[in-house]
Scaffold this active site. Structure first.
Site, short mmCIF file in Angstrom:
data_model
loop_
_atom_site.label_atom_id
_atom_site.label_comp_id
_atom_site.label_asym_id
_atom_site.label_seq_id
_atom_site.Cartn_x
_atom_site.Cartn_y
_atom_site.Cartn_z
N SER A 22 0.83 -1.20 0.00
CA SER A 22 0.00 0.00 0.00
C SER A 22 0.87 1.26 0.00
O SER A 22 2.00 1.24 0.51
CB SER A 22 -0.89 -0.02 1.24
OG SER A 22 -1.98 0.84 1.11
N PRO A 23 0.39 2.38 -0.55
CA PRO A 23 1.16 3.62 -0.52
C PRO A 23 1.45 4.06 0.91
O PRO A 23 0.56 4.05 1.76
CB PRO A 23 0.25 4.63 -1.23
CG PRO A 23 -0.75 3.82 -1.98
CD PRO A 23 -0.91 2.55 -1.22
N CYS A 25 3.46 7.28 2.86
CA CYS A 25 4.23 8.52 2.80
C CYS A 25 5.52 8.37 3.61
O CYS A 25 5.51 7.86 4.73
CB CYS A 25 3.40 9.68 3.34
SG CYS A 25 2.07 10.18 2.23
N ALA A 57 1.36 8.65 -1.59
CA ALA A 57 0.47 9.73 -2.02
C ALA A 57 1.31 10.90 -2.53
O ALA A 57 2.18 11.42 -1.83
CB ALA A 57 -0.41 10.18 -0.86
N GLN A 100 0.15 6.73 -6.29
CA GLN A 100 -1.12 7.29 -5.82
C GLN A 100 -1.08 8.80 -5.97
O GLN A 100 -0.13 9.45 -5.53
CB GLN A 100 -1.34 6.91 -4.35
CG GLN A 100 -2.71 7.32 -3.82
CD GLN A 100 -2.87 6.97 -2.35
OE1 GLN A 100 -2.23 7.58 -1.50
NE2 GLN A 100 -3.69 5.97 -2.04
N TYR A 184 -8.93 13.91 2.71
CA TYR A 184 -8.27 14.80 1.76
C TYR A 184 -9.30 15.38 0.78
O TYR A 184 -10.49 15.15 0.92
CB TYR A 184 -7.14 14.06 1.06
CG TYR A 184 -6.06 13.60 2.03
CD1 TYR A 184 -5.56 14.47 3.01
CD2 TYR A 184 -5.57 12.31 2.00
CE1 TYR A 184 -4.60 14.06 3.91
CE2 TYR A 184 -4.60 11.88 2.91
CZ TYR A 184 -4.12 12.77 3.86
OH TYR A 184 -3.18 12.34 4.76
N ARG A 232 -8.93 4.98 -4.28
CA ARG A 232 -9.06 4.69 -2.85
C ARG A 232 -10.28 5.43 -2.34
O ARG A 232 -10.35 6.65 -2.41
CB ARG A 232 -7.81 5.10 -2.08
CG ARG A 232 -7.93 4.77 -0.58
CD ARG A 232 -6.60 4.86 0.13
NE ARG A 232 -5.71 3.78 -0.28
CZ ARG A 232 -5.13 2.92 0.56
NH1 ARG A 232 -5.37 3.00 1.86
NH2 ARG A 232 -4.31 2.00 0.11
N ARG A 327 1.99 -1.15 7.08
CA ARG A 327 2.93 -1.29 8.20
C ARG A 327 3.54 -2.69 8.34
O ARG A 327 4.69 -2.81 8.77
CB ARG A 327 2.29 -0.81 9.49
CG ARG A 327 2.42 0.71 9.63
CD ARG A 327 1.70 1.27 10.83
NE ARG A 327 0.36 1.70 10.49
CZ ARG A 327 -0.31 2.61 11.19
NH1 ARG A 327 0.23 3.16 12.25
NH2 ARG A 327 -1.53 2.95 10.82
#
Length: 395
Positions: A22-23, A25, A57, A100, A184, A232, A327
């Protein structure tokens, strides 16, 4: 072979397995430009055993940056750095590479997570940029009141998503995922908590969905059909006045008709102070199952997917087509390789690490006692991934 490590398709894009990084940051860009850290981090993800790695992202315009360390894809220097990054990553494995695209909306101009775990708005003396939003509602006390977007600003940002997607094509990405969750900008248009407009961009669910759909249409227009386009999506705001799963399913149906290939079903984060059920393993899988079964759309499950057998069960049960982990890969950059062993699969290893492959290392079953693939159970065959010097090694 387990279903987790069976091939899967996102639109016309074939993946070797159904495991996705998964993306995440990294807050390590400089002026939006990828740095050596990104190569080190993403390089590890490329040899993790996952079939798809999605870059963090990435903002589509300067005002869309959440922090000064966020990645951007709105100028030539950023595009050049990402093109070089993708080229280097391709040499490491056959995993596909996505990115992303996002605009942080009213959550812009904050500190990074390393600076303060929950983030906080940059103070005036540190030169924060002005956040943008569908309505002039600050995220929280002490945060900037965002500028309410007018028609010109809305159209500019829709175009910015398309221009960034064009840059992603040139940089060589296999997939683009539009970020429409986590409070967002796109999510802010979708939720009645943050969208108080009375024009054609707010009010009814159709009007609140309009911005998300226009972004998806603009990106789909420039993004090649043989490459995958995802979204997403926020599944619920966890608030009686917010968006619901029914709203999410209605939007997913619209996105499917536009040509979006898959959705990732997340939830929450629209505003502070909302009571959210405690996160437990697989707590968002039911959202993916709903969109897959009710809309007939390819769905990716995300959120506290921690164990290989749990991931296998999600795919085997038909609750999702893919699982995305974040994670767990930070904790264990070889999560996918170890998951394959735990499920009894023998997958290709990086040649440089072949001596640690389960059937090449007698110590594997001692280090991973719950694996179904100890050296004594697998044939000591020639490694799939290739090298004339690779031999079974008991060291």
């Amino acid at each position: 072979m387990s279903v987790l490590f069976s091939e899967g398709f996102l639109g016309g894009l074939r993946l070797e397995n159904r495991l996705v990084v998964s993306p995440m940051c990294q807050y390590s860009a400089v002026d939006g430009i990828a740095q050596p850290w990104h190569l080190v981090h993403l390089g590890q993800m490329m040899i993790s055993g996952a079939g798809l790695v999605i870059v963090e992202a990435t903002a589509v315009e300067p005002q869309g940056l959440g922090t000064r360390g966020d990645m951007g894809l709105y100028d030539d220097a950023q595009e050049s750095a990402l093109s070089e990054l993708v080229g280097n990553l391709r040499t490491l494995s056959s995993a596909k590479i996505g990115i992303q695209l996002t605009h942080t909306g009213r959550k812009a101009a904050t500190r990074t997570i390393p600076e303060r775990w929950r983030g906080e708005p940059l103070p005036p003396e540190e030169g924060p940029w002005k956040p943008l939003a569908p309505s002039a509602l600050a995220f929280d006390e002490g945060w900037q009141t965002p500028q309410e977007l007018d028609e010109t600003g809305i159209r500019r940002i829709i175009d910015a998503f398309a221009r960034s997607a064009e840059r992603a094509v040139r940089a060589g990405f296999d997939l683009v995922e539009i970020h429409g969750a986590h409070g967002y900008l796109i999510h802010e248009f979708l939720s009645p908590i943050t969208n108080r407009r009375t024009d054609d961009w707010g009010g009814t669910i159709e009007k609140r969905n309009r911005f998300a759909c226009e972004v998806a249409k603009a990106v789909r227009k420039v993004w090649p059909r043989e490459r995958a386009l995802g979204f997403r999506l926020n599944s619920t705001d966890w608030h009686p006045d917010g968006s619901t799963l029914e709203d999410a399913l209605a939007l997913a149906a619209e996105l499917k008709s536009i040509g979006v290939d898959y959705v990732v079903m997340s939830s929450g984060n629209i505003a502070p102070g909302i009571r959210i059920p405690p996160a437990t393993p697989g707590h968002q899988v039911a959202f993916a199952a709903s969109v897959r079964k009710q809309i007939g759309m390819t769905a990716m499950a995300v959120g506290m997917i921690l164990d290989p057998h749990q991931a296998e069960a999600i795919i085997a049960s038909g609750d999702a087509d893919f699982v995305a982990l974040a994670r767990p890969f930070l904790d264990n950059p070889r999560w996918g390789l170890h998951a394959a062993a735990a499920l009894g699969d023998d997958i290709a290893y990086p040649p440089q690490y072949i001596r640690a492959r389960p059937n090449n290392w007698l110590g594997f079953s001692h280090v991973h006692p719950h694996s179904r693939a100890p050296a004594t159970r697998l044939q000591l065959d020639r490694p799939r991934s290739v090298s004339s010097w690779d031999r079974p090694n008991s060291a």
